[in-house]
Design a protein around this motif. Structure first.
Motif, PDB file in Angstrom:
ATOM      1  N   GLY A  73       0.692  -1.204   0.048  1.00 55.64           N
ATOM      2  CA  GLY A  73       0.056   0.138   0.148  1.00 55.64           C
ATOM      3  C   GLY A  73       1.027   1.331  -0.094  1.00 55.64           C
ATOM      4  O   GLY A  73       0.314   2.384   0.299  1.00 55.64           O
ATOM      5  N   LEU A  74       2.090   1.213  -0.343  1.00 54.32           N
ATOM      6  CA  LEU A  74       2.932   2.690  -0.171  1.00 54.32           C
ATOM      7  C   LEU A  74       2.590   3.216  -1.787  1.00 54.32           C
ATOM      8  O   LEU A  74       2.554   2.574  -2.583  1.00 54.32           O
ATOM      9  N   ALA A  75       2.101   4.576  -1.450  1.00 47.81           N
ATOM     10  CA  ALA A  75       1.937   5.409  -2.675  1.00 47.81           C
ATOM     11  C   ALA A  75       2.790   6.481  -2.592  1.00 47.81           C
ATOM     12  O   ALA A  75       3.513   6.618  -3.783  1.00 47.81           O
ATOM     13  N   ASN A  76       3.098   7.003  -1.725  1.00 43.45           N
ATOM     14  CA  ASN A  76       3.779   8.229  -1.696  1.00 43.45           C
ATOM     15  C   ASN A  76       4.134   8.501  -0.074  1.00 43.45           C
ATOM     16  O   ASN A  76       4.118   7.648   0.737  1.00 43.45           O
ATOM     17  N   LYS A  77       4.973   9.771   0.103  1.00 41.66           N
ATOM     18  CA  LYS A  77       5.903  10.016   1.302  1.00 41.66           C
ATOM     19  C   LYS A  77       4.870  10.254   2.194  1.00 41.66           C
ATOM     20  O   LYS A  77       4.942  10.583   3.585  1.00 41.66           O
ATOM     21  N   ARG A  78       3.538  10.645   1.803  1.00 40.79           N
ATOM     22  CA  ARG A  78       2.461  10.820   2.822  1.00 40.79           C
ATOM     23  C   ARG A  78       1.609   9.610   3.443  1.00 40.79           C
ATOM     24  O   ARG A  78       0.780   9.993   4.062  1.00 40.79           O
ATOM     25  N   SER A  79       1.897   8.511   2.500  1.00 37.15           N
ATOM     26  CA  SER A  79       1.158   7.271   3.061  1.00 37.15           C
ATOM     27  C   SER A  79       1.411   6.989   4.424  1.00 37.15           C
ATOM     28  O   SER A  79       2.467   7.044   4.995  1.00 37.15           O
ATOM     29  N   ILE A  80       0.387   6.573   5.017  1.00 41.28           N
ATOM     30  CA  ILE A  80       0.470   5.890   6.426  1.00 41.28           C
ATOM     31  C   ILE A  80       1.455   4.667   6.227  1.00 41.28           C
ATOM     32  O   ILE A  80       2.241   4.443   7.204  1.00 41.28           O
ATOM     33  N   ALA A  81       1.408   3.917   5.072  1.00 44.14           N
ATOM     34  CA  ALA A  81       2.196   2.974   4.902  1.00 44.14           C
ATOM     35  C   ALA A  81       3.795   3.364   5.157  1.00 44.14           C
ATOM     36  O   ALA A  81       4.776   2.518   5.460  1.00 44.14           O
ATOM     37  N   TRP A  82       3.986   4.518   4.373  1.00 41.49           N
ATOM     38  CA  TRP A  82       5.615   4.779   4.412  1.00 41.49           C
ATOM     39  C   TRP A  82       5.860   5.328   6.061  1.00 41.49           C
ATOM     40  O   TRP A  82       7.091   4.793   6.535  1.00 41.49           O
ATOM     41  N   ALA A  83       4.895   5.872   6.878  1.00 41.03           N
ATOM     42  CA  ALA A  83       5.034   5.960   8.095  1.00 41.03           C
ATOM     43  C   ALA A  83       5.556   4.827   8.910  1.00 41.03           C
ATOM     44  O   ALA A  83       6.514   4.630  10.001  1.00 41.03           O
ATOM     45  N   ILE A  84       4.850   3.662   8.487  1.00 42.93           N
ATOM     46  CA  ILE A  84       4.962   2.326   9.213  1.00 42.93           C
ATOM     47  C   ILE A  84       6.024   1.821   8.726  1.00 42.93           C
ATOM     48  O   ILE A  84       6.964   1.171   9.547  1.00 42.93           O
ATOM     49  N   CYS A  85       6.791   1.676   7.592  1.00 44.43           N
ATOM     50  CA  CYS A  85       7.987   1.425   7.001  1.00 44.43           C
ATOM     51  C   CYS A  85       8.871   2.176   7.721  1.00 44.43           C
ATOM     52  O   CYS A  85      10.064   1.317   8.206  1.00 44.43           O
ATOM     53  N   GLN A  86       8.936   3.344   7.886  1.00 42.29           N
ATOM     54  CA  GLN A  86       9.915   4.018   8.654  1.00 42.29           C
ATOM     55  C   GLN A  86      10.137   3.688   9.933  1.00 42.29           C
ATOM     56  O   GLN A  86      11.359   3.368  10.550  1.00 42.29           O
ATOM     57  N   LYS A  87       9.150   3.520  10.842  1.00 47.79           N
ATOM     58  CA  LYS A  87       9.354   3.046  12.028  1.00 47.79           C
ATOM     59  C   LYS A  87       9.775   1.552  12.187  1.00 47.79           C
ATOM     60  O   LYS A  87      10.420   1.296  13.068  1.00 47.79           O
TER      61      LYS A  87
ATOM     62  N   ALA B 160       0.717  10.636  10.767  1.00 54.78           N
ATOM     63  CA  ALA B 160       1.084   9.349  10.228  1.00 54.78           C
ATOM     64  C   ALA B 160       2.082   8.646  11.099  1.00 54.78           C
ATOM     65  O   ALA B 160       2.065   7.388  11.381  1.00 54.78           O
ATOM     66  N   ILE B 161       3.068   9.117  11.558  1.00 55.61           N
ATOM     67  CA  ILE B 161       4.117   8.667  12.181  1.00 55.61           C
ATOM     68  C   ILE B 161       3.653   7.955  13.374  1.00 55.61           C
ATOM     69  O   ILE B 161       4.264   6.974  14.211  1.00 55.61           O
ATOM     70  N   GLU B 162       2.664   8.485  14.167  1.00 53.56           N
ATOM     71  CA  GLU B 162       2.330   8.079  15.465  1.00 53.56           C
ATOM     72  C   GLU B 162       1.353   6.644  15.099  1.00 53.56           C
ATOM     73  O   GLU B 162       1.454   5.764  15.814  1.00 53.56           O
ATOM     74  N   VAL B 163       0.600   6.446  13.913  1.00 55.47           N
ATOM     75  CA  VAL B 163       0.168   5.248  13.276  1.00 55.47           C
ATOM     76  C   VAL B 163       1.515   4.269  13.219  1.00 55.47           C
ATOM     77  O   VAL B 163       1.430   2.991  13.568  1.00 55.47           O
ATOM     78  N   GLY B 164       2.602   4.809  12.681  1.00 55.07           N
ATOM     79  CA  GLY B 164       3.762   3.883  12.558  1.00 55.07           C
ATOM     80  C   GLY B 164       4.227   3.408  13.584  1.00 55.07           C
ATOM     81  O   GLY B 164       4.750   2.231  13.881  1.00 55.07           O
ATOM     82  N   LYS B 165       4.189   4.244  14.933  1.00 54.81           N
ATOM     83  CA  LYS B 165       4.638   3.558  16.177  1.00 54.81           C
ATOM     84  C   LYS B 165       3.832   2.530  16.576  1.00 54.81           C
ATOM     85  O   LYS B 165       4.197   1.663  17.440  1.00 54.81           O
ATOM     86  N   THR B 166       2.289   2.904  16.528  1.00 55.16           N
ATOM     87  CA  THR B 166       1.737   1.678  16.887  1.00 55.16           C
ATOM     88  C   THR B 166       1.697   0.479  16.315  1.00 55.16           C
ATOM     89  O   THR B 166       1.802  -0.387  16.722  1.00 55.16           O
ATOM     90  N   ALA B 167       2.093   0.552  14.917  1.00 53.39           N
ATOM     91  CA  ALA B 167       2.264  -0.449  14.174  1.00 53.39           C
ATOM     92  C   ALA B 167       3.554  -1.162  14.573  1.00 53.39           C
ATOM     93  O   ALA B 167       3.532  -2.591  14.683  1.00 53.39           O
ATOM     94  N   LEU B 168       4.420  -0.704  14.863  1.00 56.83           N
ATOM     95  CA  LEU B 168       5.770  -1.058  15.459  1.00 56.83           C
ATOM     96  C   LEU B 168       5.256  -2.037  16.624  1.00 56.83           C
ATOM     97  O   LEU B 168       5.826  -2.897  16.837  1.00 56.83           O
ATOM     98  N   PHE B 169       4.753  -1.401  17.564  1.00 57.38           N
ATOM     99  CA  PHE B 169       4.526  -1.920  18.967  1.00 57.38           C
ATOM    100  C   PHE B 169       3.571  -3.390  18.496  1.00 57.38           C
ATOM    101  O   PHE B 169       4.170  -4.366  19.096  1.00 57.38           O
ATOM    102  N   LEU B 170       2.729  -3.315  17.514  1.00 56.38           N
ATOM    103  CA  LEU B 170       1.721  -4.435  17.370  1.00 56.38           C
ATOM    104  C   LEU B 170       2.672  -5.663  16.600  1.00 56.38           C
ATOM    105  O   LEU B 170       1.988  -6.529  16.814  1.00 56.38           O
TER     106      LEU B 170
END
Length: 255
Positions: free
Chosen positions: A13-27, A221-231
């Motif tokens: 689901g990565l589309a661009n740097k605004r994607s939630i998927a990108w924030a998850i990838c980063q974390k 979005a980065i806060e969603v990434g943090k939660t994804a990292l935890f889960l």
């Protein structure tokens, strides 16, 4: 500190740097995970490859999740590169524009089918293809929204699709639990992503969250990434079949 060194995470689901998927990838990458990043089409290839180049050891793959053949093919490619995967992130949703902007009563049968196929069934198909590679257990995550439970203007058929997605999370959690694979959803607050552009008067939703949520702001979005990292980590080893809200508390409010 969460350590995912030696773990492989597949992100759809990565589309661009605004994607939630990108924030998850980063974390996930910051925690040491190796990323297999899947993009939907040739149109998105350049952005996916450019972003992946910012992460150590990340690889990109093309996959349209509306095709079982492409899902099988991409996991065959991933298996050749990474025999064991630990995390799968499903950040995919789509509905035809008319089915979102028009009155829900006017939803066309084919538009409903497309929304459910891409936004819901694709999670089942991806989980089925990923499970044989998750030999050490792990975590499957998807993204949902509060529109699954409450009516939001101009969300329409996507709200129904998200309700189906959340139910699928519970049934998949039951199916995959014996394999020590956990399945969860993150219900993110409204975020200015590419997908959000298709929702009319989106700014009104943002304003309502800022006004009424306990934290009086919108989530990032980065806060969603943090939660994804935890889960995705062993810290969440006892959590499955759940919907975790990351929306600054908006979902708890009445008036």
């Amino acid at each position: 500190m969460i350590d995912l060194k030696g773990k492989v995470a597949v992100v759809f689901g990565l589309a661009n740097k605004r994607s939630i998927a990108w924030a998850i990838c980063q974390k996930l990458s910051e925690a040491g995970a190796t990323l297999a990043i899947c993009y939907q089409s040739e149109r998105l290839q350049r952005d996916a490859e450019t972003l992946a180049a910012e992460l150590p050891s990340a690889k990109t793959y093309r996959c349209d999740v509306s095709s079982d053949e492409e899902i099988d093919a991409v996991f065959a490619q991933i298996a050749a590169d990474f025999p064991v995967i630990y995390t799968v992130v499903h950040a995919v949703a789509f509905a035809p524009a008319d089915a979102i902007k028009n009155d829900f009563l006017l939803t066309k049968r084919d538009d409903f089918r497309i929304a459910m196929d891409v936004s819901v069934y694709s999670l089942i198909a991806v989980a089925r293809a990923a499970a044989p590679l998750m030999t050490e257990g792990g975590s499957i995550l998807t993204l949902t929204y509060f529109g699954s439970d409450k009516v939001f203007p101009n969300y329409n058929v996507m709200g129904v699709a998200k309700a189906g997605l959340e139910s699928s999370v519970r049934y998949l959690a039951a199916s995959l639990g014996p394999k020590n694979i956990r399945v969860n959803a993150i219900s993110a607050g409204p975020i200015k992503t590419l997908a959000a552009r298709g929702i009319g008067d989106f700014s009104k939703i943002l304003n309502a969250v800022e006004e009424r949520s306990p934290l009086h702001r919108n989530v990032e979005a980065i806060e969603v990434g943090k939660t994804a990292l935890f889960l995705s980590s062993d810290l969440a080893s006892g959590i499955t079949g759940e919907v975790t809200f990351v929306d600054c508390g908006y979902n708890i409010t009445g008036l």
